[in-house]
Each structure stands twice: as structure tokens, then as C-alpha cells.
Design a protein around this motif. Structure first.
Motif: not given
Ligand SMILES: *[C@@H]1O[C@H](CO)[C@@H](O)[C@H](O)[C@H]1NC(C)=O
Length: 254
Positions: A121-122, A125, A127-128, A217-218, A220, A225, A229
């Protein structure tokens, strides 16, 4: 953290294509004949029928187990939906509580699959920033990372860590660390027993490292996580990452 991972618990054991095994118990003469796996045409032909229930009960009896199993059969329907059957068989507790489809089981190293799913999933992602891939080097994303072998230390990718090929043997008996960060920091003191990518050697610590990717990385925590997710979107509302490991004294005395 390793123990937290080991205690990630799920309500059911997924048997997506095991029904042949279940429907064909080894030890009884009146076993129903084994059937090849078939997609459900109408969505109504059940696998966990009375006959299968009886077969599972008789297996439990043959094993003389005081416990039981949770069984889930998950099949795709022709219209791209899902046909899910879940049932419990046998006893969850010594007081006679029955296993149901909601009963929690400790799934041990099967929790590694959740590490892999979370990492996938990372990787997907968008948005990373920067994004990661299966080939991303652990040294480039985990500040605490260092291995004794300088080549493994520099070159280990996410896929190497998952594939048990860093050169590190199990080293399971190192003193437990207070935090995942501390545990990763200690990896540099562990001796490799083969060269990097030379042999497959099972290593739990690498999965602790992978569980560190969501927080690093996030921000969380791994347990959140996985819950937010993976478990919840799948409707697995009973399943959880255990907060704490039950101590031996909390298990019922027999
Ligand atoms: C994806 O990355 C964004 C930015 O760090 C974060 O806010 C989001 O929770 C992430 N989602 C997943 C599913 O990794």
C-alpha cells in the motif's frame, strides 16, 4: 514489536481454495468425494454444508482437540462480487464457549503477510514523496538501519528484507528491545552467517524493520495503519492488532 506482530489476531482462517481438503478428510471411510474448485454460478451453492460441517467436526474429534477452528471460504462470483462463508467449529475456551466466525486467533507469522500488504500500500501510495518501490534500499528510508556486513547494509532492498536473503540468520534470542527503533538499531551488532543474497535464511527481524515503514514514511503507527487501511476496509471489524501479549498466567490452567 515482533511479539505485537505475532499477536496480530484475526477472526478467521482464510481457506480460499482449501475446501477440497476440508471436504475430503483423510481418516473417515464415508468421506464425500473430492470436487475440483468451481466458481459459484448463482452465488448460492454453499461449500460449508451440513456434510462439510460433519466432516470438520469428525476431523476435530480424530485429533482429540479440546479446541477448534474458524473456517472461511472466499470465492469470486462471475459478476465480480464475493461469496463469503464463515463458520466456527469446536471450542474457544475451557468453559465451553464455542468458536464462532468472530472468534479471535493469534496468527503468529501469518502476520508477516500484513507487513507485506502494508508495504504494498505504501508503494502504491502516490501521495508519498519521495515514493518508494520494491527496490528501494532500506538504508535510504530507515535512519536506524545498519548491518555488520557493509554490502548488505548498503544494498538491502525492501524485497531483500522480505525474501530472507540479507545474510543474517534468525538471531531470535537477542534481548528484546523497548522500541522498534531500538531493535533496528541493534541489528548492526548481529553477525551474518552467509554473504548478501547468497542464501535464503528465515529472519524475523526484517519483518520488524518492514513494520517500521508506515511510521517512518507516514507517521502512522503500524497497528493503526493495518487496522485503518486493511482490516476495516475489508469489513474485518473483530480483527485487531493485540495491544499486549497475554502473559502465561492469564491462560486458563488445565
Ligand atoms: C499515503 O501517504 C500520505 C502522505 O504521507 C498519508 O497521509 C496517507 O495516510 C498514506 N496512505 C496510505 C494508505 O499509505
Amino acid at each position: 514489536m515482533l511479539r505485537l506482530l505475532e499477536y496480530l489476531v484475526l477472526s478467521t482462517v482464510f481457506l480460499s481454495s482449501w475446501h477440497g481438503v476440508v471436504a475430503n478428510p483423510i481418516s473417515t471411510d464415508q468421506s464425500p468425494p473430492q470436487r475440483p474448485f468451481q466458481f459459484s454460478e448463482s452465488g448460492s451453492d454453499m461449500i460449508l454444508t451440513d456434510t462439510v460441517d460433519a466432516a470438520i467436526d469428525s476431523i476435530l474429534k480424530d485429533f482429540k482437540t479440546p479446541g477448534g477452528v474458524g473456517v472461511a471460504v472466499v470465492r469470486k462470483t462471475p459478476d465480480a462480487g464475493w461469496n463469503v462463508e464463515a463458520k466456527g467449529y469446536g471450542f474457544a475456551k475451557l468453559d465451553g464457549t464455542k468458536i464462532t466466525e468472530e472468534t479471535l486467533f493469534g496468527i503468529g507469522s501469518n502476520s508477516k503477510l500484513f507487513d507485506i500488504l502494508a508495504t504494498g500500500l505504501l508503494i502504491s501510495n502516490k501521495s508519498l514523496s519521495p515514493g518508494i518501490s520494491w527496490k528501494t534500499k532500506i538504508a535510504s528510508i530507515v535512519p536506524e538501519w545498519q548491518l555488520m556486513d557493509p554490502i548488505a547494509s548498503a544494498e538491502t532492498t525492501i524485497l531483500d528484507a522480505m525474501s530472507h536473503r540479507t545474510g543474517l540468520p534468525r538471531h531470535d534470542l537477542i534481548l528484546p528491545a523497548e522500541t522498534v527503533s531500538d531493535e533496528i538499531h541493534r541489528l548492526r551488532y548481529l553477525k551474518p552467517s552467509t554473504g548478501f543474497r547468497e542464501h535464503w535464511q528465515y529472519n524475523n527481524h526484517m519483518y520488524t524493520v518492514l513494520s517500521y515503514l508506515p511510521p517512518v514514511l507516514t507517521g502512522i503507527p503500524f497497528e493503526t495503519y493495518v487496522t485503518d487501511f486493511i482490516l476495516r476496509p475489508l469489513g474485518m471489524s473483530s480483527s485487531t492488532c493485540a495491544e499486549k501479549i497475554p502473559s502465561l498466567t492469564e491462560f486458563p490452567k488445565s
